[in-house]
Design a protein around this motif. Sequence first.
Motif, PDB file in Angstrom:
ATOM      1  N   LYS A 102      38.919  24.523  41.701  1.00  0.00           N
ATOM      2  CA  LYS A 102      38.347  25.150  40.514  1.00  0.00           C
ATOM      3  C   LYS A 102      38.335  26.661  40.680  1.00  0.00           C
ATOM      4  N   ALA A 103      38.726  27.347  39.616  1.00  0.00           N
ATOM      5  CA  ALA A 103      38.643  28.815  39.572  1.00  0.00           C
ATOM      6  C   ALA A 103      38.765  29.231  38.115  1.00  0.00           C
ATOM      7  N   ASN A 104      38.092  30.311  37.744  1.00  0.00           N
ATOM      8  CA  ASN A 104      38.185  30.857  36.374  1.00  0.00           C
ATOM      9  C   ASN A 104      37.974  29.782  35.305  1.00  0.00           C
ATOM     10  N   ASP A 105      37.033  28.892  35.545  1.00  0.00           N
ATOM     11  CA  ASP A 105      36.727  27.865  34.564  1.00  0.00           C
ATOM     12  C   ASP A 105      37.897  26.881  34.349  1.00  0.00           C
ATOM     13  N   LEU A 106      38.803  26.833  35.313  1.00  0.00           N
ATOM     14  CA  LEU A 106      39.934  25.901  35.238  1.00  0.00           C
ATOM     15  C   LEU A 106      39.822  24.881  36.369  1.00  0.00           C
ATOM     16  N   LYS A 107      40.380  23.721  36.120  1.00  0.00           N
ATOM     17  CA  LYS A 107      40.251  22.631  37.092  1.00  0.00           C
ATOM     18  C   LYS A 107      41.621  22.000  37.325  1.00  0.00           C
ATOM     19  N   PHE A 108      42.055  21.982  38.593  1.00  0.00           N
ATOM     20  CA  PHE A 108      43.354  21.432  38.973  1.00  0.00           C
ATOM     21  C   PHE A 108      43.124  20.297  39.977  1.00  0.00           C
ATOM     22  N   GLY A 109      43.585  19.105  39.644  1.00  0.00           N
ATOM     23  CA  GLY A 109      43.406  17.956  40.525  1.00  0.00           C
ATOM     24  C   GLY A 109      44.692  17.591  41.247  1.00  0.00           C
ATOM     25  N   VAL A 110      44.560  17.262  42.536  1.00  0.00           N
ATOM     26  CA  VAL A 110      45.693  16.779  43.335  1.00  0.00           C
ATOM     27  C   VAL A 110      45.342  15.376  43.815  1.00  0.00           C
ATOM     28  N   MET A 111      46.193  14.408  43.489  1.00  0.00           N
ATOM     29  CA  MET A 111      45.853  13.019  43.795  1.00  0.00           C
ATOM     30  C   MET A 111      47.120  12.259  44.197  1.00  0.00           C
ATOM     31  N   THR A 112      47.365  12.183  45.510  1.00  0.00           N
ATOM     32  CA  THR A 112      48.489  11.372  45.997  1.00  0.00           C
ATOM     33  C   THR A 112      47.954  10.453  47.089  1.00  0.00           C
ATOM     34  N   ASP A 113      48.777   9.519  47.523  1.00  0.00           N
ATOM     35  CA  ASP A 113      48.392   8.638  48.623  1.00  0.00           C
ATOM     36  C   ASP A 113      47.072   7.907  48.351  1.00  0.00           C
ATOM     37  N   VAL A 114      47.071   7.170  47.258  1.00  0.00           N
ATOM     38  CA  VAL A 114      45.911   6.323  46.950  1.00  0.00           C
ATOM     39  C   VAL A 114      46.393   4.923  46.577  1.00  0.00           C
ATOM     40  N   GLY A 115      45.745   3.914  47.145  1.00  0.00           N
ATOM     41  CA  GLY A 115      46.199   2.543  46.940  1.00  0.00           C
ATOM     42  C   GLY A 115      45.607   1.885  45.718  1.00  0.00           C
ATOM     43  N   SER A 116      44.478   2.398  45.252  1.00  0.00           N
ATOM     44  CA  SER A 116      43.843   1.811  44.080  1.00  0.00           C
ATOM     45  C   SER A 116      42.972   2.854  43.392  1.00  0.00           C
ATOM     46  N   ILE A 117      42.597   2.551  42.174  1.00  0.00           N
ATOM     47  CA  ILE A 117      41.824   3.502  41.381  1.00  0.00           C
ATOM     48  C   ILE A 117      40.336   3.210  41.569  1.00  0.00           C
ATOM     49  N   ILE A 168      49.567   5.329  35.300  1.00  0.00           N
ATOM     50  CA  ILE A 168      49.338   5.330  33.854  1.00  0.00           C
ATOM     51  C   ILE A 168      47.933   4.826  33.540  1.00  0.00           C
ATOM     52  N   GLU A 169      47.514   3.790  34.253  1.00  0.00           N
ATOM     53  CA  GLU A 169      46.151   3.283  34.016  1.00  0.00           C
ATOM     54  C   GLU A 169      45.118   4.372  34.293  1.00  0.00           C
ATOM     55  N   LEU A 170      45.332   5.115  35.374  1.00  0.00           N
ATOM     56  CA  LEU A 170      44.401   6.208  35.684  1.00  0.00           C
ATOM     57  C   LEU A 170      44.422   7.254  34.575  1.00  0.00           C
ATOM     58  N   LEU A 171      45.620   7.624  34.129  1.00  0.00           N
ATOM     59  CA  LEU A 171      45.725   8.624  33.052  1.00  0.00           C
ATOM     60  C   LEU A 171      45.014   8.141  31.792  1.00  0.00           C
ATOM     61  N   GLU A 172      45.124   6.845  31.516  1.00  0.00           N
ATOM     62  CA  GLU A 172      44.479   6.308  30.315  1.00  0.00           C
ATOM     63  C   GLU A 172      42.957   6.317  30.424  1.00  0.00           C
ATOM     64  N   ARG A 173      42.461   6.304  31.658  1.00  0.00           N
ATOM     65  CA  ARG A 173      41.000   6.338  31.826  1.00  0.00           C
ATOM     66  C   ARG A 173      40.466   7.768  31.841  1.00  0.00           C
ATOM     67  N   LEU A 174      41.363   8.751  31.941  1.00  0.00           N
ATOM     68  CA  LEU A 174      40.941  10.153  31.982  1.00  0.00           C
ATOM     69  C   LEU A 174      41.084  10.774  30.606  1.00  0.00           C
ATOM     70  N   ASN A 175      40.373  11.885  30.397  1.00  0.00           N
ATOM     71  CA  ASN A 175      40.656  12.685  29.211  1.00  0.00           C
ATOM     72  C   ASN A 175      41.777  13.660  29.574  1.00  0.00           C
ATOM     73  N   VAL A 176      42.966  13.435  29.018  1.00  0.00           N
ATOM     74  CA  VAL A 176      44.109  14.291  29.366  1.00  0.00           C
ATOM     75  C   VAL A 176      44.377  15.340  28.290  1.00  0.00           C
ATOM     76  N   ASP A 177      43.479  15.471  27.336  1.00  0.00           N
ATOM     77  CA  ASP A 177      43.703  16.408  26.229  1.00  0.00           C
ATOM     78  C   ASP A 177      43.755  17.866  26.674  1.00  0.00           C
ATOM     79  N   ASN A 178      43.048  18.186  27.770  1.00  0.00           N
ATOM     80  CA  ASN A 178      43.057  19.572  28.253  1.00  0.00           C
ATOM     81  C   ASN A 178      44.265  19.886  29.128  1.00  0.00           C
ATOM     82  N   LEU A 179      45.032  18.864  29.485  1.00  0.00           N
ATOM     83  CA  LEU A 179      46.097  19.082  30.470  1.00  0.00           C
ATOM     84  C   LEU A 179      47.140  20.072  29.974  1.00  0.00           C
ATOM     85  N   GLN A 180      47.312  21.143  30.745  1.00  0.00           N
ATOM     86  CA  GLN A 180      48.409  22.064  30.463  1.00  0.00           C
ATOM     87  C   GLN A 180      49.670  21.632  31.221  1.00  0.00           C
TER      88      GLN A 180
END
Length: 238
Positions: A102-117, A168-180
């Motif tokens: 997080k910086a300047n009111d922005l949020k960047f997520g990094v998510m790799t190497d996960v077996g389940s949600i 895709i399931e994870l994306l559907e559970r998130l709010n992706v409207d802010n994604l740049q």
Amino acid sequence: MVDNGFSIKETDKRLERLGLVGNDITAILVTHEHNDHVGGVARYARRYDIPVWASHGTGAMIKEIKSLQCFNSHKTFNLGGFLIEPVLVPHDAREPTQFIFKANDLKFGVMTDVGSITQHMVDVLMDCDALLLECNYDREMLLNGVYPESLKRRVMGDWGHLDNRQAIELLERLNVDNLQYLVLAHVSEKNNSHDLVLDSVSRAIQCDRAWLDVIDQEQGLAWRNLTTNIKSNETLHA
Ligand SMILES: [Zn+2]
Ligand SMILES: [Zn+2]
């Protein structure tokens, strides 16, 4: 820098494409001790005198690194102008964490190497402005592919990797409207294809294929700029 599985020479070459040199790196964050993530960390940190940060569990696995410092994986910390939130994830390593920056009111997520949600992942990744997400394998390709049975079971297991459908399931559970930017990463060269990833994700979140980024293992990814004043779905559905 997050993780490093490359030689010093290869890392320098990849940084140069981004207009950087080793001395520009403030710190290396390590997600977990698997070799594709940590194989190049010790020598690069030594060469350029860079502090290395990891969870206590990961740290115990890489304790030969002299500049190692450990964070509490339940607490956010400040580093290089970012507020960094470690995210504990289900993966077959000692104490694997992914990260939110997080910086300047922005949020960047990094998510790799996960077996389940997990619900925790959904909670912390909600409302990201940019997201780098694992799309490791296509289930059919993995099942019919060349991997030995034991490795197939490991990859598909709850402590393995995300396939395209889980991403895709994870994306559907998130709010992706802010994604740049949505960057699809850790894509298997044997058990997936960029075309499949682009097709399935663009269809699921109803965006243009060209809006998505898939990281090529050779080419990497150029810089992406995040802007603070876009707070709507105008980028996703542009
Ligand atoms: Zn990995
Ligand atoms: Zn791993």
